[in-house]
Write a protein that holds these residues in place. Structure first.
Motif, short mmCIF file in Angstrom:
data_model
loop_
_atom_site.label_atom_id
_atom_site.label_comp_id
_atom_site.label_asym_id
_atom_site.label_seq_id
_atom_site.Cartn_x
_atom_site.Cartn_y
_atom_site.Cartn_z
N GLU A 252 0.84 -1.20 0.00
CA GLU A 252 0.00 0.00 0.00
C GLU A 252 0.88 1.25 0.00
O GLU A 252 1.88 1.31 0.72
N LYS A 253 0.50 2.23 -0.79
CA LYS A 253 1.22 3.49 -0.85
C LYS A 253 0.50 4.50 0.05
O LYS A 253 -0.72 4.67 -0.03
N GLU A 255 0.75 8.54 2.21
CA GLU A 255 1.36 9.87 2.27
C GLU A 255 2.28 9.96 3.49
O GLU A 255 1.90 9.56 4.59
N SER A 334 13.10 3.14 -3.09
CA SER A 334 13.07 1.69 -2.89
C SER A 334 13.32 1.05 -4.26
O SER A 334 13.30 1.75 -5.28
N ALA A 360 8.55 5.09 -1.92
CA ALA A 360 7.68 4.81 -3.07
C ALA A 360 8.20 5.50 -4.34
O ALA A 360 7.51 5.52 -5.36
N ASN A 361 9.41 6.10 -4.26
CA ASN A 361 9.99 6.81 -5.39
C ASN A 361 9.10 7.96 -5.87
O ASN A 361 9.07 8.30 -7.05
N GLU A 362 8.39 8.55 -4.92
CA GLU A 362 7.63 9.76 -5.14
C GLU A 362 7.81 10.65 -3.93
O GLU A 362 7.91 10.16 -2.79
N LYS A 365 5.92 10.19 -0.27
CA LYS A 365 5.14 8.94 -0.32
C LYS A 365 6.05 7.75 0.02
O LYS A 365 7.21 7.69 -0.39
N HIS A 366 5.49 6.81 0.79
CA HIS A 366 6.18 5.57 1.12
C HIS A 366 5.23 4.39 0.91
O HIS A 366 4.01 4.55 0.94
N PHE A 367 5.83 3.24 0.70
CA PHE A 367 5.06 1.99 0.70
C PHE A 367 5.05 1.42 2.10
O PHE A 367 6.06 1.46 2.82
N ASP A 375 7.97 -8.41 -3.22
CA ASP A 375 7.82 -7.13 -3.92
C ASP A 375 9.06 -6.67 -4.68
O ASP A 375 8.97 -5.77 -5.51
#
Length: 571
Positions: A252-253, A255, A334, A360-362, A365-367, A375
């Motif tokens: 799940e991603k 904020e 990640s 999450a490479n944004e 944002k994290h996974f 994964d």
């Protein structure tokens, strides 16, 4: 030797630029003087200790089959180009050109020189094994020379090279040198530990560093009190830590505003740091992006990264543009979603985690619920041990908790295999007349570093406390008042009697106050001080002080020589 003839300019205060106690004391006691950054002159007291260390080294090398030679300091570039190291050794190599434009280097090491020397002369297995060594200056252009003789640009090294017909022979030579090094540092009176080490720029197979234990040492050492395991922090093997098996939750991603560090992420998401995955981005000399991932409470070991990534010689922190080009995002990385072709190295412990947190490479944002075995695409990543050891990690040999200490590397032994014989086409004919490459080993001791390490390990608030074997002089004879002819004459007799016994003795015949001379004795660190006072003459006795313990003994004149000889055996 008489102190009035000795060139030993002691200083009243420590030099301001000196940081380590060994550097401070060598300068203050008149052992060395700085010529330029990382370049020093050895004065008589310092040089006497250097020569004593060299003599111990020579005796052990010779008794184990070594033969001393001397190779050029200035080495032709073609040998290094042939081995492939001219372009890759790094900026530490000091290069120069002669008047004809030919390229040379000042030797940082001598693998190329010794191999090209041997390949021209040694042709048969009957001439093996062979071990050749030299004691010579080496040159490395350290980016920041410091700590006196610990990290200098010109330094004295003993380097021995072994040549064998097969791996079994190479391992026998390696063990001989390992044992010889243990004897050398024991004879020098040092507390040391052989530790498993990385081969670094030398290359080859396995290696051990001989490390003098000292609180200000530049090396960090992991060791086990329950078994014999010890390794540098760069080399220490680490067992994979397997997390408790959990039911895998859906990826799940989420904020994570402004959470660009592991500490911020764990606090924001209220998770233990052991459930987070940390990313560190590097680039090598070719500009390749290398992303390294470890558990949030662990640190990345750059040496292990270099060993894991083929062709990587040096690392530096990655430019943000390189991270962006790989579809990454600094502070939120990640392996999930990174562009194909990026070099990704994941610590083996990370692969055993369940439901962890990773970038999450944004931005922001994290996974969550990351289970790397599910994964991460294992076909696109390198999985290996890349973390830095820390106190409490399990010993890789017996499983008990590791301890950490500090030390100073004074020697290192390497197996090289055929790394240099193959690249330099150095062959011999075996029993069947077939050409084979030599199996080689390399064995180095930093002579100046050994002297400095001895001081780091043996000092107090008054100065150096030399182990007897490497002290510039074993005994100093001090008349309390050298202006008094009776005291000076009595001291002269004692001095000559000790010399006749084969003791390395100096007479402090200076006419300075006794306190000044006693302070200098402690500063320089003579193991035994013989004091001649009016009482000595009147009672026909000799007062002896042990520098290490501060103990004072008074012996009769007819027994003092035997007593001093006995005391010296234990210093």
């Amino acid at each position: 030797m008489r102190a009035t003839q000795l060139y030993a300019p002691t200083l009243r205060d420590f030099p301001s630029e000196a940081e380590l106690i060994s550097h401070k004391l060598m300068m203050k006691a008149g052992l060395i003087r700085k010529a330029a950054g990382g370049i020093y002159s050895y004065l008589p007291l310092g040089w006497r200790t250097i020569r004593k260390i060299e003599q111990i080294i020579r005796e052990e090398m010779d008794s184990n089959g070594g033969q001393e030679i001397m190779m050029p300091i200035m080495q032709p570039s073609e040998y290094w180009k042939e081995s492939g190291r001219w372009a890759v050794y790094g900026p530490e190599m000091m290069k120069l050109k002669d008047r004809h434009g030919r390229e040379f280097c000042l030797g940082p090491t001598h693998e190329e020189m010794i191999t090209t020397l041997i390949r021209a002369e040694l042709r048969s297995y009957k001439q093996l094994p062979l071990m050749l060594y030299q004691i010579q200056n080496k040159y490395r252009d350290e980016i920041r020379p410091r700590f006196g003789l610990m990290r200098s640009r010109e330094f004295i090294m003993k380097d021995l090279y072994s040549f064998d017909k097969d791996v079994d022979g190479m391992n026998i030579s390696y063990q001989k040198m390992y044992d010889a090094y243990s004897k050398i540092f024991t004879r020098c009176g040092l507390k040391f530990r052989p530790v498993e080490a990385d081969n670094g720029a030398i290359g080859g197979g396995h290696s051990h560093e001989f490390t003098v234990l000292a609180p200000n040492g530049e090396s960090s050492i992991a060791y086990c009190e329950s078994c014999e395991y010890a390794a540098s922090d760069e080399k220490a093997e680490l067992k994979t830590i397997k997390a408790e098996v959990e039911e895998m939750k859906p990826l799940e991603k989420v904020e994570t505003p402004n959470c660009h560090t592991i500490e911020m992420v764990k606090d924001f998401l209220n998770v233990p740091i052991e459930k987070t995955i940390k990313a560190v981005a590097f680039q090598d000399d070719d500009g390749r992006l290398i992303l390294a991932f470890v558990r949030g409470d662990h640190e990345v070991n750059e040496i292990k990264i270099l060993n894991a990534v083929e062709g990587a010689l040096h690392l530096h922190m990655a430019e943000e543009s390189a991270i962006n080009d790989a579809n990454g995002c600094a502070g939120f990385m990640s392996p999930i979603g990174i562009k194909d072709g990026t070099i990704i190295v994941v610590d083996s412990t990370v692969m055993e985690m369940y439901n962890a947190v990773a970038g999450a490479n944004e931005v922001d944002k994290h996974f969550i619920n990351v289970t790397p075995k599910r994964d991460f695409d294992e076909k696109k990543i390198i999985v290996t041990d890349i973390r830095m050891v820390k106190e409490g990690d399990p010993c890789p040999h017996c499983g008990k908790s590791l301890k950490m200490t500090r030390g100073i590397e004074v020697g290192q032994v390497f197996t090289l295999g055929d790394k240099y014989s193959k690249s330099l086409n150095a062959t011999f004919l075996d029993e069947n007349g077939k050409e084979k490459f030599f199996e080689m080993g390399c064995y180095g001791i930093g002579v100046g570093r050994t002297m400095a390490a001895a001081i780091e390990q043996n000092n107090d608030e008054n100065g150096i406390i030399w182990p007897r074997a490497i002290a510039p002089f074993e005994v100093v004879v001090v008349p309390v008042n050298a202006k008094n002819s009776d005291q000076l004459e009595y001291s002269e007799k004692i001095y000559n009697e000790l010399k006749d016994c084969g003791i390395d003795v100096i007479l402090d015949d200076r006419k300075d106050r006794a306190g000044v001379k006693f302070n200098d004795c402690d500063l320089i660190g003579y193991p035994i001080r013989v004091t001649i006072s009016p009482k000595s003459i009147n009672e026909n006795t000799i007062e002896i002080k042990i520098r290490k313990s501060g103990e004072i003994f008074v012996f009769n004149r007819d027994e003092y020589k035997e007593k001093i000889i006995e005391l010296l055996k234990n210093l």
